[in-house]
Design an enzyme around this catalytic site. Structure first.
Site, PDB file in Angstrom:
ATOM      1  N   ASP A  74     -20.961  10.835 -11.409  1.00 21.25           N
ATOM      2  CA  ASP A  74     -20.314   9.783 -12.185  1.00 21.25           C
ATOM      3  C   ASP A  74     -19.825  10.378 -13.498  1.00 21.25           C
ATOM      4  O   ASP A  74     -20.637  10.792 -14.334  1.00 21.25           O
ATOM      5  CB  ASP A  74     -21.333   8.664 -12.428  1.00 21.25           C
ATOM      6  CG  ASP A  74     -20.802   7.513 -13.241  1.00 21.25           C
ATOM      7  OD1 ASP A  74     -19.680   7.597 -13.790  1.00 21.25           O
ATOM      8  OD2 ASP A  74     -21.530   6.508 -13.356  1.00 21.25           O
ATOM      9  N   ASN A 133      -4.089   3.589 -15.996  1.00 21.08           N
ATOM     10  CA  ASN A 133      -2.800   3.031 -15.589  1.00 21.08           C
ATOM     11  C   ASN A 133      -1.905   2.950 -16.821  1.00 21.08           C
ATOM     12  O   ASN A 133      -2.360   3.185 -17.944  1.00 21.08           O
ATOM     13  CB  ASN A 133      -2.969   1.668 -14.900  1.00 21.08           C
ATOM     14  CG  ASN A 133      -3.617   0.634 -15.789  1.00 21.08           C
ATOM     15  OD1 ASN A 133      -3.244   0.458 -16.951  1.00 21.08           O
ATOM     16  ND2 ASN A 133      -4.602  -0.065 -15.261  1.00 21.08           N
ATOM     17  N   GLY A 185     -11.461   1.530 -10.202  1.00 21.48           N
ATOM     18  CA  GLY A 185     -11.861   2.922 -10.014  1.00 21.48           C
ATOM     19  C   GLY A 185     -12.425   3.566 -11.266  1.00 21.48           C
ATOM     20  O   GLY A 185     -13.201   2.956 -12.009  1.00 21.48           O
ATOM     21  N   VAL A 186     -12.024   4.812 -11.516  1.00 23.64           N
ATOM     22  CA  VAL A 186     -12.490   5.570 -12.677  1.00 23.64           C
ATOM     23  C   VAL A 186     -12.135   4.835 -13.974  1.00 23.64           C
ATOM     24  O   VAL A 186     -12.948   4.759 -14.894  1.00 23.64           O
ATOM     25  CB  VAL A 186     -11.867   6.991 -12.683  1.00 23.64           C
ATOM     26  CG1 VAL A 186     -12.163   7.713 -13.979  1.00 23.64           C
ATOM     27  CG2 VAL A 186     -12.360   7.793 -11.502  1.00 23.64           C
ATOM     28  N   ASP A 187     -10.933   4.284 -14.030  1.00 29.60           N
ATOM     29  CA  ASP A 187     -10.471   3.582 -15.224  1.00 29.60           C
ATOM     30  C   ASP A 187     -11.422   2.446 -15.587  1.00 29.60           C
ATOM     31  O   ASP A 187     -11.897   2.347 -16.726  1.00 29.60           O
ATOM     32  CB  ASP A 187      -9.057   3.060 -14.981  1.00 29.60           C
ATOM     33  CG  ASP A 187      -8.354   2.562 -16.229  1.00 29.60           C
ATOM     34  OD1 ASP A 187      -8.817   2.846 -17.354  1.00 29.60           O
ATOM     35  OD2 ASP A 187      -7.318   1.900 -16.082  1.00 29.60           O
ATOM     36  N   SER A 198      -5.089  10.236  -9.569  1.00 31.27           N
ATOM     37  CA  SER A 198      -4.185   9.685  -8.548  1.00 31.27           C
ATOM     38  C   SER A 198      -4.748   9.687  -7.130  1.00 31.27           C
ATOM     39  O   SER A 198      -4.095   9.199  -6.216  1.00 31.27           O
ATOM     40  CB  SER A 198      -2.812  10.372  -8.552  1.00 31.27           C
ATOM     41  OG  SER A 198      -2.090  10.044  -9.714  1.00 31.27           O
ATOM     42  N   GLY A 231      -7.420   8.148  -5.968  1.00 23.59           N
ATOM     43  CA  GLY A 231      -8.169   6.943  -5.597  1.00 23.59           C
ATOM     44  C   GLY A 231      -7.211   5.847  -5.193  1.00 23.59           C
ATOM     45  O   GLY A 231      -6.490   5.972  -4.203  1.00 23.59           O
ATOM     46  N   VAL A 232      -7.168   4.794  -5.990  1.00 24.62           N
ATOM     47  CA  VAL A 232      -6.331   3.636  -5.657  1.00 24.62           C
ATOM     48  C   VAL A 232      -4.839   3.976  -5.648  1.00 24.62           C
ATOM     49  O   VAL A 232      -4.052   3.249  -5.035  1.00 24.62           O
ATOM     50  CB  VAL A 232      -6.601   2.428  -6.595  1.00 24.62           C
ATOM     51  CG1 VAL A 232      -8.015   1.929  -6.421  1.00 24.62           C
ATOM     52  CG2 VAL A 232      -6.311   2.764  -8.035  1.00 24.62           C
ATOM     53  N   TYR A 233      -4.443   5.091  -6.285  1.00 26.14           N
ATOM     54  CA  TYR A 233      -3.029   5.480  -6.275  1.00 26.14           C
ATOM     55  C   TYR A 233      -2.635   6.215  -4.990  1.00 26.14           C
ATOM     56  O   TYR A 233      -1.486   6.548  -4.776  1.00 26.14           O
ATOM     57  CB  TYR A 233      -2.682   6.307  -7.503  1.00 26.14           C
ATOM     58  CG  TYR A 233      -2.479   5.484  -8.763  1.00 26.14           C
ATOM     59  CD1 TYR A 233      -2.818   4.137  -8.828  1.00 26.14           C
ATOM     60  CD2 TYR A 233      -1.930   6.060  -9.894  1.00 26.14           C
ATOM     61  CE1 TYR A 233      -2.625   3.395  -9.976  1.00 26.14           C
ATOM     62  CE2 TYR A 233      -1.729   5.317 -11.048  1.00 26.14           C
ATOM     63  CZ  TYR A 233      -2.078   3.990 -11.091  1.00 26.14           C
ATOM     64  OH  TYR A 233      -1.883   3.259 -12.234  1.00 26.14           O
TER      65      TYR A 233
END
Length: 168
Positions: free
Chosen positions: A9, A23, A31-33, A121, A123-125
């Site tokens: 983590d 973003n 996610g990480v953000d 980028s 992960g969700v990207y």
């Protein structure tokens, strides 16, 4: 150059600067953000809002990075870097590399002596992890900051992809 790969983590690391896969809005996300904003506390969001109200009214462009304080994290700074969304029909590799290179420049400008990256980028990207890891490692090596860099992988497939990229 020293690049360490760890699984874990990123919000628990003790380093000078942690890179946030942010973003464009800088106002938190998934996610990480989201994890960095939650762990770092409201101070990070307040600084991001101040940036939006002053120097970045339209948000942070893709491929660029900016620093804030780290709030409650075990770091001095959070470097918010906006990576591109994966698109099979549009090669955005240069923007992904720019997100890593910009983060390194910001870290150096702040006087950091250690830096931790997530897989920007990937992960969700939706960026394919093998390609994302290769771009990340090549860019970090090409922009050697002169201090240790840690790549933090959240799960085993990300560790494996970065291990392969580091060996290439």
């Amino acid at each position: 150059m020293q690049i360490e790969l760890v699984q874990g983590d990123i919000t628990t690391l003790t380093v000078d600067a942690i890179v946030n896969a942010a973003n464009n809005s800088l106002l938190g996300g998934g996610g990480v953000d989201g994890a960095i904003h939650r762990a770092g506390g409201p101070e990070i969001l307040a600084e991001c809002r101040q940036l939006r109200a002053t120097t970045l009214p339209r948000g942070l462009p893709t491929g660029q990075a900016v620093a804030t304080g780290a709030g409650r994290l075990h770091a001095r700074w959070v470097i918010h870097a906006v990576g591109p969304v994966w698109d099979a029909d549009d090669d955005r590799s240069e923007l992904l590399a720019a997100a890593y290179a910009s983060s390194i420049r910001v870290a150096i400008d702040k006087g950091a002596m250690s830096l931790a990256f997530p897989a920007i980028s990937a992960g969700v990207y939706g960026w394919p992890i093998t390609d994302a890891a290769g771009i990340a490692v090549r860019t970090i090596r090409a922009n050697d900051p002169g201090f240790p860099v840690t790549i933090v992988a959240f799960n085993r497939p990300v560790v494996d992809a970065f291990r392969a990229a580091l060996s290439a």
